[in-house]
Scaffold this motif. Structure first.
Motif, PDB file in Angstrom:
ATOM      1  N   ALA A  17       0.823  -1.210   0.000  1.00 47.99           N
ATOM      2  CA  ALA A  17       0.000   0.000   0.000  1.00 47.99           C
ATOM      3  C   ALA A  17       0.856   1.260   0.000  1.00 47.99           C
ATOM      4  CB  ALA A  17      -0.929  -0.004   1.209  1.00 47.99           C
ATOM      5  N   LYS A  18       2.104   1.143   0.474  1.00 51.44           N
ATOM      6  CA  LYS A  18       3.009   2.293   0.519  1.00 51.44           C
ATOM      7  C   LYS A  18       3.829   2.433  -0.760  1.00 51.44           C
ATOM      8  CE  LYS A  18       3.735   1.982   5.537  1.00 51.44           C
ATOM      9  NZ  LYS A  18       4.770   1.833   6.596  1.00 51.44           N
ATOM     10  N   LEU A  19       3.939   1.347  -1.520  1.00 50.95           N
ATOM     11  CA  LEU A  19       4.786   1.350  -2.708  1.00 50.95           C
ATOM     12  C   LEU A  19       4.020   1.870  -3.927  1.00 50.95           C
ATOM     13  CD1 LEU A  19       6.595  -2.088  -2.203  1.00 50.95           C
ATOM     14  CD2 LEU A  19       7.427   0.196  -1.615  1.00 50.95           C
ATOM     15  N   PRO A  20       4.741   2.370  -4.939  1.00 51.59           N
ATOM     16  CA  PRO A  20       4.081   3.010  -6.085  1.00 51.59           C
ATOM     17  C   PRO A  20       3.448   2.050  -7.078  1.00 51.59           C
ATOM     18  CG  PRO A  20       6.441   2.978  -6.417  1.00 51.59           C
ATOM     19  CD  PRO A  20       6.211   2.479  -5.013  1.00 51.59           C
ATOM     20  N   GLY A  21       3.856   0.774  -7.049  1.00 50.36           N
ATOM     21  CA  GLY A  21       3.307  -0.181  -8.005  1.00 50.36           C
ATOM     22  C   GLY A  21       3.811   0.005  -9.421  1.00 50.36           C
ATOM     23  N   LYS A  22       4.945   0.681  -9.581  1.00 49.68           N
ATOM     24  CA  LYS A  22       5.493   0.956 -10.910  1.00 49.68           C
ATOM     25  C   LYS A  22       6.278  -0.222 -11.484  1.00 49.68           C
ATOM     26  CE  LYS A  22       5.957   5.976 -10.229  1.00 49.68           C
ATOM     27  NZ  LYS A  22       5.160   6.413 -11.387  1.00 49.68           N
ATOM     28  N   ASN A  23       6.734  -1.131 -10.596  1.00 48.48           N
ATOM     29  CA  ASN A  23       7.558  -2.267 -11.037  1.00 48.48           C
ATOM     30  C   ASN A  23       8.727  -1.797 -11.903  1.00 48.48           C
ATOM     31  OD1 ASN A  23       5.774  -4.047  -9.743  1.00 48.48           O
ATOM     32  ND2 ASN A  23       4.506  -4.229 -11.567  1.00 48.48           N
ATOM     33  N   CYS A  24       9.375  -0.722 -11.458  1.00 49.07           N
ATOM     34  CA  CYS A  24      10.429  -0.096 -12.264  1.00 49.07           C
ATOM     35  C   CYS A  24      11.765  -0.816 -12.157  1.00 49.07           C
ATOM     36  CB  CYS A  24      10.606   1.361 -11.846  1.00 49.07           C
ATOM     37  SG  CYS A  24      11.252   1.570 -10.159  1.00 49.07           S
ATOM     38  N   GLY A  25      11.966  -1.590 -11.094  1.00 46.98           N
ATOM     39  CA  GLY A  25      13.206  -2.331 -10.939  1.00 46.98           C
ATOM     40  C   GLY A  25      14.348  -1.551 -10.323  1.00 46.98           C
ATOM     41  N   LEU A  26      14.141  -0.283  -9.978  1.00 48.37           N
ATOM     42  CA  LEU A  26      15.235   0.523  -9.448  1.00 48.37           C
ATOM     43  C   LEU A  26      15.715   0.038  -8.084  1.00 48.37           C
ATOM     44  CD1 LEU A  26      14.217   4.144 -10.469  1.00 48.37           C
ATOM     45  CD2 LEU A  26      16.102   2.788 -11.343  1.00 48.37           C
ATOM     46  N   CYS A  27      14.881  -0.694  -7.373  1.00 46.36           N
ATOM     47  CA  CYS A  27      15.285  -1.228  -6.069  1.00 46.36           C
ATOM     48  C   CYS A  27      16.135  -2.482  -6.220  1.00 46.36           C
ATOM     49  CB  CYS A  27      14.057  -1.545  -5.226  1.00 46.36           C
ATOM     50  SG  CYS A  27      13.009  -2.833  -5.950  1.00 46.36           S
ATOM     51  N   GLY A  28      16.181  -3.027  -7.443  1.00 45.88           N
ATOM     52  CA  GLY A  28      16.937  -4.247  -7.688  1.00 45.88           C
ATOM     53  C   GLY A  28      16.070  -5.487  -7.800  1.00 45.88           C
ATOM     54  N   LEU A  29      14.764  -5.349  -7.559  1.00 43.79           N
ATOM     55  CA  LEU A  29      13.827  -6.466  -7.682  1.00 43.79           C
ATOM     56  C   LEU A  29      12.951  -6.276  -8.918  1.00 43.79           C
ATOM     57  CD1 LEU A  29      14.008  -8.637  -5.453  1.00 43.79           C
ATOM     58  CD2 LEU A  29      14.685  -6.403  -4.597  1.00 43.79           C
ATOM     59  N   LYS A  30      12.368  -7.374  -9.391  1.00 43.65           N
ATOM     60  CA  LYS A  30      11.593  -7.310 -10.623  1.00 43.65           C
ATOM     61  C   LYS A  30      10.248  -6.623 -10.450  1.00 43.65           C
ATOM     62  CE  LYS A  30      13.626 -11.506 -12.623  1.00 43.65           C
ATOM     63  NZ  LYS A  30      13.360 -12.877 -13.109  1.00 43.65           N
ATOM     64  N   SER A  31       9.694  -6.650  -9.248  1.00 45.76           N
ATOM     65  CA  SER A  31       8.371  -6.072  -9.039  1.00 45.76           C
ATOM     66  C   SER A  31       8.255  -5.515  -7.631  1.00 45.76           C
ATOM     67  CB  SER A  31       7.278  -7.130  -9.256  1.00 45.76           C
ATOM     68  OG  SER A  31       7.351  -8.126  -8.243  1.00 45.76           O
ATOM     69  N   CYS A  32       7.271  -4.649  -7.436  1.00 47.64           N
ATOM     70  CA  CYS A  32       7.008  -4.109  -6.103  1.00 47.64           C
ATOM     71  C   CYS A  32       6.591  -5.226  -5.144  1.00 47.64           C
ATOM     72  CB  CYS A  32       5.918  -3.040  -6.171  1.00 47.64           C
ATOM     73  SG  CYS A  32       6.427  -1.509  -6.996  1.00 47.64           S
ATOM     74  N   GLU A  33       5.922  -6.244  -5.678  1.00 47.71           N
ATOM     75  CA  GLU A  33       5.493  -7.357  -4.826  1.00 47.71           C
ATOM     76  C   GLU A  33       6.700  -8.110  -4.264  1.00 47.71           C
ATOM     77  OE1 GLU A  33       2.509 -11.255  -4.950  1.00 47.71           O
ATOM     78  OE2 GLU A  33       2.807 -10.018  -6.740  1.00 47.71           O
ATOM     79  N   GLU A  34       7.692  -8.382  -5.123  1.00 47.10           N
ATOM     80  CA  GLU A  34       8.908  -9.045  -4.644  1.00 47.10           C
ATOM     81  C   GLU A  34       9.626  -8.165  -3.621  1.00 47.10           C
ATOM     82  OE1 GLU A  34      11.622 -10.501  -7.527  1.00 47.10           O
ATOM     83  OE2 GLU A  34      10.092 -11.515  -8.711  1.00 47.10           O
ATOM     84  N   PHE A  35       9.649  -6.862  -3.904  1.00 46.07           N
ATOM     85  CA  PHE A  35      10.308  -5.923  -2.998  1.00 46.07           C
ATOM     86  C   PHE A  35       9.618  -5.898  -1.638  1.00 46.07           C
ATOM     87  CE2 PHE A  35      10.969  -1.355  -1.682  1.00 46.07           C
ATOM     88  CZ  PHE A  35      12.280  -1.532  -1.270  1.00 46.07           C
ATOM     89  N   SER A  36       8.288  -5.989  -1.630  1.00 51.05           N
ATOM     90  CA  SER A  36       7.548  -5.953  -0.366  1.00 51.05           C
ATOM     91  C   SER A  36       7.917  -7.133   0.532  1.00 51.05           C
ATOM     92  CB  SER A  36       6.038  -5.938  -0.627  1.00 51.05           C
ATOM     93  OG  SER A  36       5.589  -7.181  -1.150  1.00 51.05           O
ATOM     94  N   GLU A  37       8.245  -8.276  -0.080  1.00 57.30           N
ATOM     95  CA  GLU A  37       8.646  -9.442   0.705  1.00 57.30           C
ATOM     96  C   GLU A  37       9.985  -9.198   1.397  1.00 57.30           C
ATOM     97  OE1 GLU A  37       8.618 -12.781  -1.888  1.00 57.30           O
ATOM     98  OE2 GLU A  37       6.465 -12.646  -2.320  1.00 57.30           O
ATOM     99  N   ILE A  38      10.888  -8.499   0.695  1.00 60.29           N
ATOM    100  CA  ILE A  38      12.181  -8.149   1.294  1.00 60.29           C
ATOM    101  C   ILE A  38      11.976  -7.181   2.454  1.00 60.29           C
ATOM    102  CG2 ILE A  38      14.410  -7.043   0.874  1.00 60.29           C
ATOM    103  CD1 ILE A  38      14.141  -9.734  -0.504  1.00 60.29           C
TER     104      ILE A  38
END
Length: 222
Positions: free
Chosen positions: A9-30
């Motif tokens: 809910a806090k993430l932009p949902g852009k799935n831009c990959g700038l965090c190093g993960l393929k999607s915001c969903e994968e990033f949320s798990e980290i």
């Protein structure tokens, strides 16, 4: 510890990959396992994250706890190249296949560009999108930009085709070695979408209040 749905809910949902993960969903798990990792998302507002460390020493101490010193393919690297304050990523100096297009397209500071690095040594299978952070050099046909997420290109991007990355510049807070001018190192650019190590020759070092300023040329990936 927040659930992944609360983090999403806090993430932009852009799935831009700038965090190093393929999607915001994968990033949320980290982030659910390590809340401090949310700082990797450049789109999250300051109110949603912890304050930045006060100085380079605190930054390095915090960052080192997360570093495995291997890229996405398991290859070791020597240091992480970070961004300058208030910029979205490390700076890159690029030269277009046809340098005359820099002037022909009327490129200027603030423009959003997209293309693919595919020249002699720094070819990459991923198209890049960047924001120009300095007025382009029409004489040499070079542009200095910071890579950002792909969404901006869909809104107002300028296609520059193929280009070559000739230099990286940024700050180093975390390093396994003492950097020296004239030596070649493996480094990890912060926010690299593929999380692949790069290699380059350090040709400029300077201590600043924000960290060690480094310029790297003679680049290749791998």
């Amino acid at each position: 510890m927040n659930s992944t749905s609360e983090i999403m809910a806090k993430l932009p949902g852009k799935n831009c990959g700038l965090c190093g993960l393929k999607s915001c969903e994968e990033f949320s798990e980290i982030v659910s396992k390590n809340p401090q990792a949310i700082k990797r998302c450049i789109f999250v507002g300051e109110s949603s994250v912890q304050p930045e460390p006060a100085n380079a020493q605190e930054y390095a101490a915090a960052a080192d706890t997360e570093i495995c010193w291997k890229d996405n393919l398991g290859r070791e690297y020597d240091f992480i190249l970070d961004k300058f304050p208030q910029e979205p990523g490390p700076r890159e100096t690029i030269i277009l296949f046809n340098p005359a297009n820099v002037e022909k397209l009327g490129l200027k500071k603030g423009d959003i560009l997209y293309g693919r690095p595919g020249w002699i040594s720094c070819g990459c299978p991923v198209s890049h999108v960047g924001v120009v952070v300095e007025e382009p050099d029409y004489f040499n046909g070079t542009v200095v930009w910071c890579v950002v997420g792909p969404m901006l290109a869909r809104e107002r991007g300028i296609n520059i085709g193929y280009y070559n990355t000739t230099a990286y510049e940024g700050l180093v807070h975390s390093s396994k070695v003492e950097l020296q001018i004239g030596r070649r190192y493996y480094f990890q650019p912060r926010y690299c979408m593929l999380q692949w190590r790069h290699c380059g020759l350090v040709n400029s070092l300077g201590k600043t209040k924000d960290g060690l300023r480094v310029r790297i040329e003679g680049l290749w990936i791998g």
